[in-house]
Enzyme design. Sequence first.
Site, PDB file in Angstrom:
ATOM      1  N   CYS A  25      20.637 -25.553 -28.563  1.00  0.00           N
ATOM      2  CA  CYS A  25      19.934 -25.934 -29.783  1.00  0.00           C
ATOM      3  C   CYS A  25      20.323 -24.978 -30.893  1.00  0.00           C
ATOM      4  O   CYS A  25      19.964 -23.811 -30.859  1.00  0.00           O
ATOM      5  CB  CYS A  25      18.428 -25.833 -29.572  1.00  0.00           C
ATOM      6  SG  CYS A  25      17.799 -27.151 -28.576  1.00  0.00           S
ATOM      7  N   ALA A  64      21.703 -10.542 -17.108  1.00  0.00           N
ATOM      8  CA  ALA A  64      23.062 -11.015 -16.843  1.00  0.00           C
ATOM      9  C   ALA A  64      23.938 -10.936 -18.091  1.00  0.00           C
ATOM     10  O   ALA A  64      25.122 -10.621 -17.997  1.00  0.00           O
ATOM     11  CB  ALA A  64      23.021 -12.441 -16.293  1.00  0.00           C
ATOM     12  N   THR A  65      23.365 -11.194 -19.261  1.00  0.00           N
ATOM     13  CA  THR A  65      24.181 -11.135 -20.481  1.00  0.00           C
ATOM     14  C   THR A  65      24.795  -9.745 -20.647  1.00  0.00           C
ATOM     15  O   THR A  65      26.000  -9.622 -20.917  1.00  0.00           O
ATOM     16  CB  THR A  65      23.322 -11.484 -21.717  1.00  0.00           C
ATOM     17  OG1 THR A  65      22.836 -12.819 -21.555  1.00  0.00           O
ATOM     18  CG2 THR A  65      24.134 -11.392 -22.997  1.00  0.00           C
ATOM     19  N   GLN A 116      23.030 -17.969 -11.449  1.00  0.00           N
ATOM     20  CA  GLN A 116      22.331 -19.147 -10.914  1.00  0.00           C
ATOM     21  C   GLN A 116      22.428 -19.254  -9.390  1.00  0.00           C
ATOM     22  O   GLN A 116      21.665 -20.006  -8.789  1.00  0.00           O
ATOM     23  CB  GLN A 116      22.900 -20.445 -11.525  1.00  0.00           C
ATOM     24  CG  GLN A 116      22.605 -20.607 -13.000  1.00  0.00           C
ATOM     25  CD  GLN A 116      21.138 -20.918 -13.304  1.00  0.00           C
ATOM     26  OE1 GLN A 116      20.357 -21.285 -12.427  1.00  0.00           O
ATOM     27  NE2 GLN A 116      20.763 -20.748 -14.556  1.00  0.00           N
ATOM     28  N   THR A 140      17.196   5.325 -20.435  1.00  0.00           N
ATOM     29  CA  THR A 140      16.156   5.544 -19.434  1.00  0.00           C
ATOM     30  C   THR A 140      15.908   4.263 -18.649  1.00  0.00           C
ATOM     31  O   THR A 140      15.748   3.190 -19.242  1.00  0.00           O
ATOM     32  CB  THR A 140      14.861   6.004 -20.130  1.00  0.00           C
ATOM     33  OG1 THR A 140      15.153   7.205 -20.834  1.00  0.00           O
ATOM     34  CG2 THR A 140      13.743   6.250 -19.129  1.00  0.00           C
ATOM     35  N   ASN A 154      24.947 -23.416 -14.776  1.00  0.00           N
ATOM     36  CA  ASN A 154      23.533 -23.452 -15.140  1.00  0.00           C
ATOM     37  C   ASN A 154      23.068 -24.827 -15.607  1.00  0.00           C
ATOM     38  O   ASN A 154      21.874 -25.102 -15.620  1.00  0.00           O
ATOM     39  CB  ASN A 154      23.251 -22.402 -16.215  1.00  0.00           C
ATOM     40  CG  ASN A 154      24.302 -22.399 -17.307  1.00  0.00           C
ATOM     41  OD1 ASN A 154      25.485 -22.165 -17.035  1.00  0.00           O
ATOM     42  ND2 ASN A 154      23.898 -22.668 -18.521  1.00  0.00           N
ATOM     43  N   SER A 187      20.684 -11.821 -12.509  1.00  0.00           N
ATOM     44  CA  SER A 187      19.566 -11.659 -13.425  1.00  0.00           C
ATOM     45  C   SER A 187      18.243 -11.850 -12.687  1.00  0.00           C
ATOM     46  O   SER A 187      18.102 -12.778 -11.885  1.00  0.00           O
ATOM     47  CB  SER A 187      19.689 -12.711 -14.531  1.00  0.00           C
ATOM     48  OG  SER A 187      18.600 -12.612 -15.421  1.00  0.00           O
ATOM     49  N   ALA A 188      17.252 -10.992 -12.972  1.00  0.00           N
ATOM     50  CA  ALA A 188      15.977 -11.067 -12.249  1.00  0.00           C
ATOM     51  C   ALA A 188      15.173 -12.314 -12.599  1.00  0.00           C
ATOM     52  O   ALA A 188      14.539 -12.919 -11.735  1.00  0.00           O
ATOM     53  CB  ALA A 188      15.133  -9.823 -12.535  1.00  0.00           C
ATOM     54  N   HIS A 189      15.208 -12.734 -13.876  1.00  0.00           N
ATOM     55  CA  HIS A 189      14.283 -13.807 -14.270  1.00  0.00           C
ATOM     56  C   HIS A 189      14.727 -15.189 -13.787  1.00  0.00           C
ATOM     57  O   HIS A 189      13.993 -16.160 -13.948  1.00  0.00           O
ATOM     58  CB  HIS A 189      14.015 -13.791 -15.780  1.00  0.00           C
ATOM     59  CG  HIS A 189      15.103 -14.347 -16.647  1.00  0.00           C
ATOM     60  ND1 HIS A 189      15.103 -15.650 -17.088  1.00  0.00           N
ATOM     61  CD2 HIS A 189      16.209 -13.778 -17.159  1.00  0.00           C
ATOM     62  CE1 HIS A 189      16.166 -15.848 -17.855  1.00  0.00           C
ATOM     63  NE2 HIS A 189      16.856 -14.727 -17.914  1.00  0.00           N
TER      64      HIS A 189
HETATM   65  C1  LIG Z   1      20.674 -17.166 -17.437  1.00  0.00           C
HETATM   66  C2  LIG Z   1      22.142 -16.985 -17.286  1.00  0.00           C
HETATM   67  C3  LIG Z   1      22.819 -15.943 -17.926  1.00  0.00           C
HETATM   68  C4  LIG Z   1      22.103 -14.953 -18.833  1.00  0.00           C
HETATM   69  O1  LIG Z   1      21.201 -14.168 -18.132  1.00  0.00           O
HETATM   70  P1  LIG Z   1      20.127 -13.254 -18.908  1.00  0.00           P
HETATM   71  O2  LIG Z   1      19.586 -12.358 -17.848  1.00  0.00           O
HETATM   72  O3  LIG Z   1      19.111 -14.207 -19.454  1.00  0.00           O
HETATM   73  O4  LIG Z   1      20.857 -12.509 -19.957  1.00  0.00           O
HETATM   74  C5  LIG Z   1      24.175 -15.843 -17.729  1.00  0.00           C
HETATM   75  N1  LIG Z   1      24.845 -16.717 -16.956  1.00  0.00           N
HETATM   76  C6  LIG Z   1      24.240 -17.723 -16.318  1.00  0.00           C
HETATM   77  C7  LIG Z   1      25.031 -18.653 -15.477  1.00  0.00           C
HETATM   78  C8  LIG Z   1      22.878 -17.901 -16.475  1.00  0.00           C
HETATM   79  O5  LIG Z   1      22.279 -18.933 -15.867  1.00  0.00           O
END
Ligand SMILES: *Cc1c(COP(=O)(O)O)cnc(C)c1O
Length: 387
Positions: A328, A73-74, A181, A242, A153, A201-203
């Site tokens: 932090c 997402a970043t 989120q 790639t 978040n 974002s996948a994670h």
């Molecule tokens: C986690 C998050 C991001 C960043 O996502 P990454 O895939 O870790 O770079 C951006 N925006 C929100 C609201 C998030 O919760």
Amino acid sequence: MRLPVYLDNNSTTPVDERVLHSMLPFFTHNFGNAASKTHAYGWIAEEAVEHAREQVAKLINAHPKEIVFTSGATESINLALKGVYESYGSKGNHIITCATEHKAVLDTCKHLEKSGADVTYLPVKSDGRIDVNVLEKSIKPTTILIAMMYANNETGVIQPVKDIAAIARQHGVIFFCDAAQAVGKISVDVMKDDIALLSLSAHKIYGPKGVGALYVRRKDPRVKLTAQMDGGGHENNLRSGTLNVPAIVGLGKACEICSNEMNDEAERLNVLRNKFETALLELNDVYVNGSREFRLPHVTNLSFKGTTANRLIMSMNKTAATSSGSACTSALVEPSYVLKALGLTDELANTSLRFGLGRFTTEEEIDFAVMEIKSSVQKLRAESNVF
Ligand SMILES: *Cc1c(COP(=O)(O)O)cnc(C)c1O
């Protein structure tokens, strides 16, 4: 039950076993480069990537051609904000965003300010939502972009996305929505919600780290972006490099699972979250931060007056994994800027914890965590002699 009980699913989620299994063949047997057009190794990889693109598109009701794979997402946020700023320079330089956005949005805006952008950071009401009248009044003839998140978040608070989109459309402004989120947790529909650009974002949805996507609307309006990564012209010239085929396959599978299971999962987690929250509110002087009505079903952010988040986290670090939601920086923990934007004092913000339940959270874990949190709060309060 595995300890500490994991209640920090807003920061990341474990990879679902089904996602892992979908990925594994693409590390070894099907290792091809998706851009190799001359042999079956490449074709197999490309086919897998295109299947993943369909799975992602389906989850948010987009067309597969509107999905650009990124490293998360970043990166999607950087591509969207910088890409719009550079493409629409002749129209204007004004961007509207919000004080409670993720750092990826705020810091990208700060970066753009250095190159001449005029950025408005809208405040939020005490419930964490923006005032759409204030949004509308802040639009200028030079406004090119509104960047507002779907759900926060730290608090889980959901913004009035449809109202924001309506204002953007009425004024011919592009609407970018950071939905990291919200996607896969609640229904997000780029057509119904009328979103022009969206990051995910996948994670955050039980997929692997280091992969995500940007939705880029193709028509009504067709959004133009400049690439932020130059090279071989992958991803329709928007993101060279790639393709990370195993990760993309995992993102696709994660999206497919969410499409199928999201509604039931949200219902289950909502019951658990409410049980958790109700039990903790039985303690005196515990407050819920942000709207309880417009909120993700699996999230709660609570202030425990008479404690500090740091000491609570430390006293529970063998039993419950939570976070204060505050950034932090080195050894210093600053009070959350999100909670401060809601009007909390530094002192109260410093007593706040965010809890994010997830797919693998069980009722047993919730009952145990409630017990542990309650006894930690009572112990800290007794020590500080305030209560
Ligand atoms: C986690 C998050 C991001 C960043 O996502 P990454 O895939 O870790 O770079 C951006 N925006 C929100 C609201 C998030 O919760």
